[in-house]
Scaffold this motif. Structure first.
Motif, PDB file in Angstrom:
ATOM      1  N   ALA A 144       0.968  -1.152  -0.150  1.00  0.00           N
ATOM      2  CA  ALA A 144      -0.094   0.023  -0.088  1.00  0.00           C
ATOM      3  C   ALA A 144       0.625   1.150  -0.027  1.00  0.00           C
ATOM      4  O   ALA A 144       0.633   1.932  -0.647  1.00  0.00           O
ATOM      5  N   ALA A 145       1.872   1.194   0.774  1.00  0.00           N
ATOM      6  CA  ALA A 145       2.783   2.500   0.723  1.00  0.00           C
ATOM      7  C   ALA A 145       3.726   2.712  -0.421  1.00  0.00           C
ATOM      8  O   ALA A 145       3.652   3.777  -0.934  1.00  0.00           O
ATOM      9  N   ARG A 146       4.237   1.705  -1.292  1.00  0.00           N
ATOM     10  CA  ARG A 146       4.910   1.575  -2.191  1.00  0.00           C
ATOM     11  C   ARG A 146       4.524   1.475  -3.639  1.00  0.00           C
ATOM     12  O   ARG A 146       4.944   1.765  -4.656  1.00  0.00           O
ATOM     13  N   GLY A 147       3.224   0.826  -3.362  1.00  0.00           N
ATOM     14  CA  GLY A 147       2.746   0.423  -4.528  1.00  0.00           C
ATOM     15  C   GLY A 147       3.089  -0.817  -4.991  1.00  0.00           C
ATOM     16  O   GLY A 147       3.975  -1.455  -4.649  1.00  0.00           O
ATOM     17  N   GLY A 148       2.346  -1.499  -5.855  1.00  0.00           N
ATOM     18  CA  GLY A 148       2.711  -2.874  -6.488  1.00  0.00           C
ATOM     19  C   GLY A 148       1.484  -3.582  -7.296  1.00  0.00           C
ATOM     20  O   GLY A 148       0.474  -2.756  -7.599  1.00  0.00           O
TER      21      GLY A 148
END
Length: 302
Positions: A144-148
């Protein structure tokens, strides 16, 4: 209806498969929104469609009768994460209103809307936009924080790769255009809506776009200061601990949060596993010469 699919179709629990289908056909012909503009009729049709979608599947019907699932197909007492409601009050397996995948009921709607064999005798084609799907999607904190990317299972089978945008928040909805149910005629596909649930992380906590991490430091590091490695969402970085640091003090790592936010590092002094005689003797001597009251309030203007 009180969650009873049999009541929605006006049937007893002993109804046969043929009776279930006949009851749904009757309600569809009377209450379909394109035939009956009465809002109450539309609600009866939706309820009947959900009921038919459940009862036409022998295994689903058996599980409902045994009390294993409710009318929405949800496990009792637990919920499934990816097969949540297909619409706000809809069926979790998102089969439209129950007729697209059933060849017999497709014939019913061909009779009603003139779809059989194309427009004949003044008939017209029937077009309907596909159902919107709604899922609950749990995402780990770092994704959630970094995307993926992650994958979800679709109601009709197969799976779908989903891009998670950087910084997505707990409770935020992601819209996937055209990834819902197939439309009828020239009606376009519906959309898929994913409501995100961010799993907690053992080290990090989000505060807006900032990340908070609690950093344990030793007694010597608190007194003397020094450089220590600090975990961040993008990997560890070195940070300088100032001399005389206290528990609860926050230090800032600029730009190490989410979408330009910072990382707040809260210090927590951790005593050594054992206070040996040497350490105790040192502090006895030190306290005799430099003792202070950590609970004393600072003097006004001081």
């Amino acid at each position: 209806m009180s969650g009873d699919p049999y009541a929605a179709l006006g049937l007893a629990r002993t109804a046969s498969e043929a009776e279930i289908k006949a009851a749904y056909r009757k309600i569809a012909k009377a209450d379909h929104p394109d035939l009956n503009p009465d809002p109450a009729a539309a609600e009866r049709f939706k309820a009947a469609a959900r009921a038919y979608d459940l009862l036409k599947d022998p295994e689903q019907r058996r599980r409902f009768d045994a009390g294993e699932i409710d009318m929405q197909g949800q496990e009792r007492p637990q919920r499934r994460s990816y097969r949540e409601q297909a619409e706000a009050a809809g069926h979790p397996y998102a089969r439209g209103y129950g007729f697209e995948s059933d060849p017999d009921l497709s014939d019913v709607f061909a009779d009603l809307f003139g779809r059989r064999g194309g427009p004949q005798g003044g008939g017209h084609d029937f077009h309907m936009r596909g159902q919107d799907y709604r899922f609950g999607l749990e995402v780990d904190f770092l994704t959630a924080a970094r995307g993926g990317k992650t994958r979800i299972s679709l109601p009709e089978g197969g799976d779908l790769e989903v891009a998670i945008p950087r910084g997505v928040r707990d409770g935020q909805t992601i819209r996937l255009r055209g990834k819902g149910g197939a439309g009828m005629g020239q009606g376009g596909a519906g959309d898929a809506y994913l409501t995100v649930s961010v799993a907690p992380h053992p080290d990090f906590r989000r505060e807006g776009d900032d990340i908070l991490v609690v950093l344990p430091i030793g007694l010597d590091e608190a007194v003397l200061g020094g450089k220590v490695a600090v975990p961040t969402i993008d990997g560890p970085v070195n940070m300088t601990i100032p001399k005389g640091a206290s528990s609860g003090r926050r230090l800032r790592l600029r730009g190490r949060g989410i979408n330009g936010g910072d990382q707040q590092v809260e210090l927590r002094i951790v005593m050594p596993p054992k206070v040996d005689d040497e350490l105790a003797a040192f502090f006895e001597e030190w306290r005799g010469r430099h003792g202070y009251d950590p609970r004393a309030r600072p003097k006004a203007g001081g």
